[in-house]
Design an enzyme around this catalytic site. Structure first.
Site, PDB file in Angstrom:
ATOM      1  N   SER A 142       0.825  -1.224   0.000  1.00 33.62           N
ATOM      2  CA  SER A 142       0.000   0.000   0.000  1.00 33.62           C
ATOM      3  C   SER A 142       0.846   1.256   0.000  1.00 33.62           C
ATOM      4  O   SER A 142       0.413   2.306  -0.469  1.00 33.62           O
ATOM      5  CB  SER A 142      -0.853   0.043   1.264  1.00 33.62           C
ATOM      6  OG  SER A 142      -1.821  -0.946   1.239  1.00 33.62           O
ATOM      7  N   HIS A 165       0.126  -1.888  -7.156  1.00 30.58           N
ATOM      8  CA  HIS A 165      -0.753  -1.571  -6.026  1.00 30.58           C
ATOM      9  C   HIS A 165      -2.203  -1.539  -6.478  1.00 30.58           C
ATOM     10  O   HIS A 165      -2.621  -0.582  -7.142  1.00 30.58           O
ATOM     11  CB  HIS A 165      -0.346  -0.233  -5.413  1.00 30.58           C
ATOM     12  CG  HIS A 165      -1.215   0.201  -4.283  1.00 30.58           C
ATOM     13  ND1 HIS A 165      -1.577   1.518  -4.085  1.00 30.58           N
ATOM     14  CD2 HIS A 165      -1.829  -0.500  -3.306  1.00 30.58           C
ATOM     15  CE1 HIS A 165      -2.365   1.611  -3.027  1.00 30.58           C
ATOM     16  NE2 HIS A 165      -2.524   0.387  -2.534  1.00 30.58           N
ATOM     17  N   GLU A 213      -1.640   1.047  -9.424  1.00 35.43           N
ATOM     18  CA  GLU A 213      -0.425   1.882  -9.497  1.00 35.43           C
ATOM     19  C   GLU A 213       0.749   0.947  -9.775  1.00 35.43           C
ATOM     20  O   GLU A 213       0.999   0.009  -8.997  1.00 35.43           O
ATOM     21  CB  GLU A 213      -0.216   2.633  -8.176  1.00 35.43           C
ATOM     22  CG  GLU A 213      -1.260   3.705  -7.907  1.00 35.43           C
ATOM     23  CD  GLU A 213      -1.116   4.340  -6.515  1.00 35.43           C
ATOM     24  OE1 GLU A 213      -0.878   3.604  -5.546  1.00 35.43           O
ATOM     25  OE2 GLU A 213      -1.246   5.578  -6.421  1.00 35.43           O
ATOM     26  N   ASN A 248      -2.698   7.033  -2.004  1.00 31.86           N
ATOM     27  CA  ASN A 248      -2.601   7.053  -0.531  1.00 31.86           C
ATOM     28  C   ASN A 248      -1.837   8.277  -0.035  1.00 31.86           C
ATOM     29  O   ASN A 248      -2.076   8.756   1.067  1.00 31.86           O
ATOM     30  CB  ASN A 248      -1.947   5.761  -0.022  1.00 31.86           C
ATOM     31  CG  ASN A 248      -2.904   4.585  -0.079  1.00 31.86           C
ATOM     32  OD1 ASN A 248      -4.122   4.763  -0.235  1.00 31.86           O
ATOM     33  ND2 ASN A 248      -2.379   3.384   0.021  1.00 31.86           N
TER      34      ASN A 248
HETATM   35  N1  3HC Z   1     -18.005  -9.681  -6.909  1.00 30.36           N
HETATM   36  C1  3HC Z   1     -18.630  -9.231  -8.006  1.00 30.36           C
HETATM   37  N2  3HC Z   1     -19.453  -8.175  -8.021  1.00 30.36           N
HETATM   38  C2  3HC Z   1     -19.677  -7.548  -6.847  1.00 30.36           C
HETATM   39  C3  3HC Z   1     -19.083  -7.961  -5.644  1.00 30.36           C
HETATM   40  C4  3HC Z   1     -18.203  -9.083  -5.722  1.00 30.36           C
HETATM   41  N3  3HC Z   1     -17.561  -9.535  -4.642  1.00 30.36           N
HETATM   42  N4  3HC Z   1     -19.484  -7.129  -4.642  1.00 30.36           N
HETATM   43  C5  3HC Z   1     -20.312  -6.247  -5.184  1.00 30.36           C
HETATM   44  N5  3HC Z   1     -20.430  -6.490  -6.509  1.00 30.36           N
HETATM   45  C6  3HC Z   1     -21.218  -5.742  -7.470  1.00 30.36           C
HETATM   46  C7  3HC Z   1     -22.677  -5.711  -7.052  1.00 30.36           C
HETATM   47  O1  3HC Z   1     -23.331  -6.850  -7.558  1.00 30.36           O
HETATM   48  C8  3HC Z   1     -23.120  -4.439  -7.727  1.00 30.36           C
HETATM   49  O2  3HC Z   1     -23.317  -4.732  -9.114  1.00 30.36           O
HETATM   50  P1  3HC Z   1     -24.382  -3.841  -9.956  1.00 30.36           P
HETATM   51  O3  3HC Z   1     -23.888  -2.413  -9.882  1.00 30.36           O
HETATM   52  O4  3HC Z   1     -24.338  -4.422 -11.316  1.00 30.36           O
HETATM   53  O5  3HC Z   1     -25.686  -4.027  -9.222  1.00 30.36           O
HETATM   54  C9  3HC Z   1     -21.888  -3.523  -7.642  1.00 30.36           C
HETATM   55  O6  3HC Z   1     -20.775  -4.404  -7.486  1.00 30.36           O
HETATM   56  C10 3HC Z   1     -21.946  -2.554  -6.479  1.00 30.36           C
HETATM   57  O7  3HC Z   1     -21.939  -3.303  -5.301  1.00 30.36           O
HETATM   58  P2  3HC Z   1     -22.963  -2.942  -4.082  1.00 30.36           P
HETATM   59  O8  3HC Z   1     -24.249  -2.508  -4.691  1.00 30.36           O
HETATM   60  O9  3HC Z   1     -22.961  -4.075  -3.146  1.00 30.36           O
HETATM   61  O10 3HC Z   1     -22.356  -1.754  -3.245  1.00 30.36           O
HETATM   62  P3  3HC Z   1     -21.900  -0.289  -3.659  1.00 30.36           P
HETATM   63  O11 3HC Z   1     -22.672   0.219  -4.778  1.00 30.36           O
HETATM   64  O12 3HC Z   1     -21.861   0.514  -2.451  1.00 30.36           O
HETATM   65  O13 3HC Z   1     -20.400  -0.502  -4.141  1.00 30.36           O
HETATM   66  C11 3HC Z   1     -18.162  -0.456  -3.494  1.00 30.36           C
HETATM   67  C12 3HC Z   1     -19.495  -1.124  -3.266  1.00 30.36           C
HETATM   68  C13 3HC Z   1     -17.759  -0.648  -4.962  1.00 30.36           C
HETATM   69  C14 3HC Z   1     -17.153  -1.105  -2.558  1.00 30.36           C
HETATM   70  C15 3HC Z   1     -18.299   1.072  -3.212  1.00 30.36           C
HETATM   71  O14 3HC Z   1     -18.836   1.245  -1.921  1.00 30.36           O
HETATM   72  C16 3HC Z   1     -16.964   1.760  -3.302  1.00 30.36           C
HETATM   73  O15 3HC Z   1     -16.502   2.064  -4.386  1.00 30.36           O
HETATM   74  N6  3HC Z   1     -16.321   2.022  -2.127  1.00 30.36           N
HETATM   75  C17 3HC Z   1     -15.019   2.672  -2.092  1.00 30.36           C
HETATM   76  C18 3HC Z   1     -13.956   1.657  -2.438  1.00 30.36           C
HETATM   77  C19 3HC Z   1     -12.591   2.302  -2.427  1.00 30.36           C
HETATM   78  O16 3HC Z   1     -12.422   3.498  -2.400  1.00 30.36           O
HETATM   79  N7  3HC Z   1     -11.561   1.437  -2.462  1.00 30.36           N
HETATM   80  C20 3HC Z   1     -10.190   1.853  -2.330  1.00 30.36           C
HETATM   81  C21 3HC Z   1      -9.793   1.687  -0.875  1.00 30.36           C
HETATM   82  S1  3HC Z   1      -8.146   2.199  -0.583  1.00 30.36           S
HETATM   83  C22 3HC Z   1      -7.249   0.873  -1.068  1.00 30.36           C
HETATM   84  O17 3HC Z   1      -7.724  -0.185  -1.388  1.00 30.36           O
HETATM   85  C23 3HC Z   1      -5.782   1.105  -1.036  1.00 30.36           C
HETATM   86  C24 3HC Z   1      -5.068   0.125  -0.178  1.00 30.36           C
HETATM   87  O18 3HC Z   1      -3.718   0.508  -0.178  1.00 30.36           O
HETATM   88  C25 3HC Z   1      -5.593   0.089   1.232  1.00 30.36           C
END
Ligand code: 3HC
Length: 294
Positions: A123, A144, A156, A195
């Site tokens: 990360s 990343h 990244e 990040n």
């Molecule tokens: N497999 C396949 N599809 C999935 C799934 C899975 N495990 N989980 C959810 N989906 C699909 C759902 O079926 C839905 O599909 P649709 O749009 O066709 O109906 C779609 O994905 C959206 O899922 P949800 O409706 O359950 O939920 P949300 O609309 O809230 O989306 C999320 C969930 C995409 C996680 C959204 O909340 C989001 O983008 N959150 C922010 C994520 C983010 O910023 N990540 C980066 C974090 S930082 C990082 O990772 C860096 C590291 O260094 C820590």
């Protein structure tokens, strides 16, 4: 000279990120060896991949034969030697502990062929910190991914101080093959781009909560009101408060004292409330995603 075409990869670590990277590689048509140190984690990773493939199939995003292709091409293993020795490309997705990574890379270097590429899903860590003890640093790169890997397009691709052009380009092309949107990070610096940009905000949000000016759910509701898919505290729960904690600790060591993990985060991590993976963090995840009203 035509760049080496990668058709098989190994993923080290079947956790939240590792299983997602493995799934993205499968969906990109690759054969995947997924390794973990213990069978429970390995099986959990395989189950998450299968559940996700079923969701994608149910939603018509992949055909039945694609789903079967992925399941056939996934080779879970507890055998480190087998996972490493014949693999041309290894994604590493182990916890953000530098000694753990360094020891792993030294062990991989003893087994892997000279041309095998090692790509870290770190990360925040500078690639040159991970490669410190290695003989061949030119084949190590950062890749990343973002959580959840199955849905987040960005990767990244980070150049370490001695990463070769070929390693960068093979990794960049592989991410494209995995249907991702890679961006090159050409300078080996802590936290790379995303990040690094978000780090100061986390310091201020942590101070607001530590000083009891506002609660996590109020801050998250405000952020969602302004268009964020998740607020900071829900997202920290989602990726894991341990990951967030290690990231803060690392930035405090290498960037600035102010990046110290905020008090409420430290309390959560010390009490084992690591967020979604533990069922509880800033929110209760035991019955699914918290309902944060906007
Ligand atoms: N497999 C396949 N599809 C999935 C799934 C899975 N495990 N989980 C959810 N989906 C699909 C759902 O079926 C839905 O599909 P649709 O749009 O066709 O109906 C779609 O994905 C959206 O899922 P949800 O409706 O359950 O939920 P949300 O609309 O809230 O989306 C999320 C969930 C995409 C996680 C959204 O909340 C989001 O983008 N959150 C922010 C994520 C983010 O910023 N990540 C980066 C974090 S930082 C990082 O990772 C860096 C590291 O260094 C820590």
């Amino acid at each position: 000279m035509k760049r080496k075409e990668i058709t098989t990869v190994t993923v080290i670590g079947a956790g939240d990120m590792g299983h997602g990277i493995a799934q993205a590689a499968l969906l990109g048509g690759l054969i995947v060896h997924l390794y973990d140190t213990n069978n429970t984690s390995l099986q959990r990773g395989v189950d998450k991949i299968n559940e996700s493939l079923e969701i994608l199939h149910r939603k018509g995003k992949i055909k039945a034969e694609e789903m079967q292709f992925c399941k056939t091409n996934l080779h879970p293993t507890l055998n480190f030697q087998e996972a490493i020795e014949s693999s041309p490309f290894i994604f590493e997705a182990v916890p953000e502990i530098v000694e753990l990574k360094r020891n792993l890379y030294s062990d991989m270097e003893k087994i892997a062929s000279r041309n095998t590429i090692f790509a870290s899903n770190t990360s925040n860590m500078k690639i040159s910190e991970i490669t410190k003890d290695l003989q061949y640093k030119d084949r190590v790169v950062g890749a990343h991914f973002f959580n959840p890997v199955v849905l987040m397009k960005l990767v990244e691709v980070i150049r370490g101080d001695e990463t070769s052009d070929e390693t960068m380009e093979i990794t960049y092309d592989l991410c494209l093959k995995m249907n991702k949107t890679p961006v090159r990070v050409e300078k080996d610096s802590p936290s790379f781009i995303v990040n690094r940009i978000n780090a100061p905000l986390r310091v201020f949000l942590g101070a607001i909560v530590d000083n009891e000016i506002a609660q996590p759910e109020e801050i998250d509701a405000l952020m969602k009101f302004h268009g964020e898919p998740m607020g900071h505290f829900e997202l920290a729960d989602y990726v894991g408060l341990d990951v967030t904690y290690y990231s803060c600790q690392y930035r405090q060591q290498v960037l600035h004292q102010d990046y110290i993990p905020y008090k409420k985060l430290t309390e959560k991590v010390n009490s084992g409330e690591l967020g979604k993976k533990a069922g509880k963090g800033f929110y209760d995840w035991s019955v699914g995603r918290p309902n944060i009203d906007v």
